[in-house]
Motif scaffolding. Structure first.
Motif, PDB file in Angstrom:
ATOM      1  N   ARG A 135       0.808  -1.219   0.000  1.00  0.00           N
ATOM      2  CA  ARG A 135       0.000   0.000   0.000  1.00  0.00           C
ATOM      3  C   ARG A 135       0.839   1.266   0.000  1.00  0.00           C
ATOM      4  N   ILE A 136       1.910   1.290   0.781  1.00  0.00           N
ATOM      5  CA  ILE A 136       2.745   2.496   0.825  1.00  0.00           C
ATOM      6  C   ILE A 136       3.476   2.676  -0.497  1.00  0.00           C
ATOM      7  N   ALA A 137       3.975   1.574  -1.071  1.00  0.00           N
ATOM      8  CA  ALA A 137       4.649   1.661  -2.366  1.00  0.00           C
ATOM      9  C   ALA A 137       3.696   2.178  -3.433  1.00  0.00           C
ATOM     10  N   LYS A 138       2.468   1.724  -3.407  1.00  0.00           N
ATOM     11  CA  LYS A 138       1.477   2.189  -4.376  1.00  0.00           C
ATOM     12  C   LYS A 138       1.191   3.675  -4.180  1.00  0.00           C
ATOM     13  N   ALA A 139       1.114   4.124  -2.927  1.00  0.00           N
ATOM     14  CA  ALA A 139       0.866   5.534  -2.648  1.00  0.00           C
ATOM     15  C   ALA A 139       2.037   6.393  -3.118  1.00  0.00           C
ATOM     16  N   ILE A 140       3.257   5.916  -2.911  1.00  0.00           N
ATOM     17  CA  ILE A 140       4.442   6.657  -3.371  1.00  0.00           C
ATOM     18  C   ILE A 140       4.403   6.805  -4.887  1.00  0.00           C
ATOM     19  N   ARG A 141       4.083   5.715  -5.578  1.00  0.00           N
ATOM     20  CA  ARG A 141       4.020   5.771  -7.044  1.00  0.00           C
ATOM     21  C   ARG A 141       2.928   6.731  -7.518  1.00  0.00           C
TER      22      ARG A 141
END
Length: 77
Positions: free
Chosen positions: A52-58
């Motif tokens: 989820r955090i990686a997706k938000a960063i992207r």
């Protein structure tokens, strides 16, 4: 764009000195790929539960790049 990614990730990790960001040249589709490397202990913090955090960063990076009429992708290595 590297500065934006560094600012976001440095708030998440416990060892900001281990952050390495490399930028590839623009590919044939016009996309710039940023490769993010962090300390092994901080990898879970950057990826997050179920990514989820990686997706938000992207998502944030794509929105920032859209303001400059660019396309960007973030790879977490």
């Amino acid at each position: 764009m590297k500065e934006l990614l560094y600012t976001i990730v440095s708030g998440l990790v416990s060892d900001p000195s281990a952050i390495q960001i490399t930028e590839d040249e623009v590919n044939e589709e016009g996309v710039v790929v940023l490769h993010l490397n962090v300390a092994p202990d901080d990898m879970g913090r950057v990826i997050g539960k179920q990514g989820r955090i990686a997706k938000a960063i992207r998502t944030i990076m794509r929105a920032g790049a859209a303001r400059e009429d660019k396309k960007i992708a973030v790879e977490i290595d």
